[in-house]
Design an enzyme around this catalytic site. Structure first.
Site, PDB file in Angstrom:
ATOM      1  N   HIS A  90      -2.295  10.525  -0.327  1.00 54.99           N
ATOM      2  CA  HIS A  90      -2.647   9.452  -1.173  1.00 54.99           C
ATOM      3  C   HIS A  90      -3.073   9.858  -2.658  1.00 54.99           C
ATOM      4  CE1 HIS A  90      -4.532   6.387   1.921  1.00 54.99           C
ATOM      5  NE2 HIS A  90      -3.383   6.877   2.325  1.00 54.99           N
ATOM      6  N   GLU A 103       1.525  -1.408  -0.021  1.00 56.91           N
ATOM      7  CA  GLU A 103      -0.060   0.219  -0.213  1.00 56.91           C
ATOM      8  C   GLU A 103       0.963   1.455   0.883  1.00 56.91           C
ATOM      9  OE1 GLU A 103      -2.976  -0.130   2.984  1.00 56.91           O
ATOM     10  OE2 GLU A 103      -3.176   1.973   3.449  1.00 56.91           O
ATOM     11  N   ASP A 127       4.058 -14.224  11.461  1.00 54.02           N
ATOM     12  CA  ASP A 127       2.868 -14.511  11.192  1.00 54.02           C
ATOM     13  C   ASP A 127       2.241 -13.920  11.555  1.00 54.02           C
ATOM     14  OD1 ASP A 127       0.052 -16.140  10.596  1.00 54.02           O
ATOM     15  OD2 ASP A 127       0.750 -17.315  12.284  1.00 54.02           O
ATOM     16  N   LYS A 157      -6.929  -0.506  11.780  1.00 56.47           N
ATOM     17  CA  LYS A 157      -6.285  -0.551  10.273  1.00 56.47           C
ATOM     18  C   LYS A 157      -5.009  -0.608  10.211  1.00 56.47           C
ATOM     19  CE  LYS A 157      -6.240  -1.186   6.109  1.00 56.47           C
ATOM     20  NZ  LYS A 157      -4.912  -0.012   4.595  1.00 56.47           N
TER      21      LYS A 157
HETATM   22  C1  MEV Z   1      -5.652   3.730   5.313  1.00 58.96           C
HETATM   23  O1  MEV Z   1      -4.624   1.950   4.810  1.00 58.96           O
HETATM   24  C2  MEV Z   1      -5.433   2.713   7.142  1.00 58.96           C
HETATM   25  C3  MEV Z   1      -6.130   4.378   7.850  1.00 58.96           C
HETATM   26  O2  MEV Z   1      -7.528   4.881   6.972  1.00 58.96           O
HETATM   27  C4  MEV Z   1      -6.188   4.234   8.263  1.00 58.96           C
HETATM   28  C5  MEV Z   1      -6.352   5.496  10.099  1.00 58.96           C
HETATM   29  O3  MEV Z   1      -7.569   5.569   8.839  1.00 58.96           O
HETATM   30  O4  MEV Z   1      -6.009   6.183  11.108  1.00 58.96           O
HETATM   31  C6  MEV Z   1      -4.996   5.611   6.669  1.00 58.96           C
END
Ligand code: MEV
Length: 441
Positions: A392, A84, A295, A279
């Site tokens: 991004h 990513e 892992d 995430k």
């Molecule tokens: C993107 O992979 C992860 C984010 O969405 C995490 C977040 O919102 O804290 C940028």
């Protein structure tokens, strides 16, 4: 697609030929493309092939580096394997930011791991409970050979308990054991011990004079480690006076800290936000986990369960502003190994350990927690200041340009153009079309 039996018995080229036959218009091209990703050294390729089954080729992922990561006064460059865009950049930005403010601190709280034998038994729990000390000794004796090396290294079986689960299901019990596996992740060690516990349980009950009839016949359902290791826990944190956070574009540090704390409050209370928040943390932790041959599925599963430990899914990070100090921390269970598994086999994993100065398992837990925290700091910082799309979109633009085979001149033009225009697939295509039309004219 046809059904095939004996696929695993075919050679790699036979497997590819079969697949090409099934799906490709141009079979030769299809096979050549797969083969182009094979390693030039056949011995290395054999190694990769044998990590898994039915291997056709290698799947490339970017291997990046985050420099300037100061942890407990030691400077690291941390390898990350992730596809990513913006993740490595965000971690690197946070590492640099905190390097200038004393760096990260980290501490391992505990390293215990857990395994269970789940069994059904039709007998008197009180009797078994009283006799369990005897069974524990039998289990320890019967695993003495298996555990001797681990004990020599300071680990082994820490405890074995009997758990009554009959409030969930009639006759359901567990043997719950706690392990210390030192430098290894310990999955094989734990599972081998557990299977021996299951055998010991059956033999002991069958031969004990205290049991009669059905009491002599426990039904073992399964013996398996638990990937939920809340006692294999690490904490990492950063702190500095609010004023030293500095300005974020036009945003003063006090407002930044305030918005940051509110973002954390939201991630503590709203599972929708908490999931995205965590995430982002695992963007960091997983990438180091992969680079070090550990892992990531186990570590993620455990982290998400831990995030629910208070009865609802919450953020793994937290923050406070007290007496003018900004503090930001993570507490997360991370079960890793620095020996065994891929750690001594995968050529790039070996390089990762070299880059990290051969950390032991506890040091690696700290590095991973720090990268998770750094990642989260970077994400929340972007979210409460510029928004996430700015960073991004820069990477996204380059990917779209690649998709359209943009030349160097076209890339330069597009980067300039999209400094003041919104990036979208269509917008990039239109810009490229307009340049290309002009060139033709
Ligand atoms: C993107 O992979 C992860 C984010 O969405 C995490 C977040 O919102 O804290 C940028």
């Amino acid at each position: 697609m046809e059904i095939i039996s004996g696929f695993s018995k075919l050679s790699k080229s036979q497997k590819l030929a079969w697949l090409a036959e099934q799906v490709a218009d141009n079979k030769e091209e299809f096979i050549a493309e797969f083969e182009s990703y094979l390693h030039r050294d056949t011995q290395v390729q054999k190694l990769y092939d044998e990590f898994s089954e039915n291997t056709l080729t290698n799947f490339y992922m970017p291997y990046g580096l985050v420099p300037n990561v100061m942890i407990n006064g030691k400077l690291y460059a941390v390898p990350m394997v992730i596809e990513e865009s913006s993740v490595v950049a965000a971690a690197a930005g946070s590492a640099k930011f905190w390097l200038e403010r004393g760096g990260f601190k980290a501490k391992v709280i505990d390293t215990k791991k857990i395994g269970q034998v789940h069994f059904l038994w039709e007998g008197d729990f009180k009797k078994l409970d009283v006799l369990f000390d005897e069974l524990r000794e039998v289990m320890l004796d019967n695993t003495a050979l298996i555990t001797s090396n681990m004990r020599a290294r300071g680990g082994g079986i820490i405890d074995i308990d009997l758990v009554n689960m009959t409030h969930i299901e009639p006759h359901y019990y567990q043997i719950k054991a706690t392990f210390e596996t030192c430098e290894s992740m310990g999955a094989n060690f734990i599972n081998t011990c557990l299977e021996e516990f299951a055998r010991s349980l059956k033999d002991w009950m069958a031969n004990s004079e205290h049991f009669v009839g059905k009491e002599k016949e426990p039904l073992v359902i399964m013996s398996i480690l638990s990937n939920y290791t809340p006692e294999c826990l690490v904490r990492a944190w950063v702190e500095c006076p609010v004023a030293e956070l500095g300005y974020f574009d036009d945003m003063p540090p006090e407002l930044f800290a305030y918005k940051f704390s509110k973002a954390l409050m939201i991630a503590k209370n709203d599972p929708h936000r908490a999931t995205t928040h965590n995430k982002g943390i695992f963007n960091g932790i997983d990438a180091v986990t992969l680079a070090t041959g550990n892992d990531f599925r186990a570590i993620e599963a455990c982290g998400h369960t831990y995030a629910c430990r208070n009865g609802k899914y919450q953020s793994l990070t937290d923050c406070s502003i007290e007496d003018g100090m900004f503090k930001f921390w993570i507490e997360v269970p991370i079960a890793v190994g620095t020996v065994g598994g891929l750690t001594s086999l995968h050529p790039l994993v070996k390089k990762s350990f070299e880059i990290l100065d051969s950390p032991n398992a506890q040091e690696l837990m700290q590095i991973m927690a720090v990268i998770g925290l750094a990642q989260n700091f970077g994400a929340v910082k972007s979210l409460i200041t510029t928004g996430i799309q700015k960073g991004h979109m820069k990477m996204h633009l380059l990917n779209i340009l690649k998709h359209f085979d943009a030349s160097e001149t076209e890339v330069k033009y597009a980067i300039e153009h999209f400094k003041t225009n919104v990036v979208s697939f269509r917008a990039v295509r239109d810009v490229l079309d307009s340049i290309r039309v002009k060139v033709k004219e």
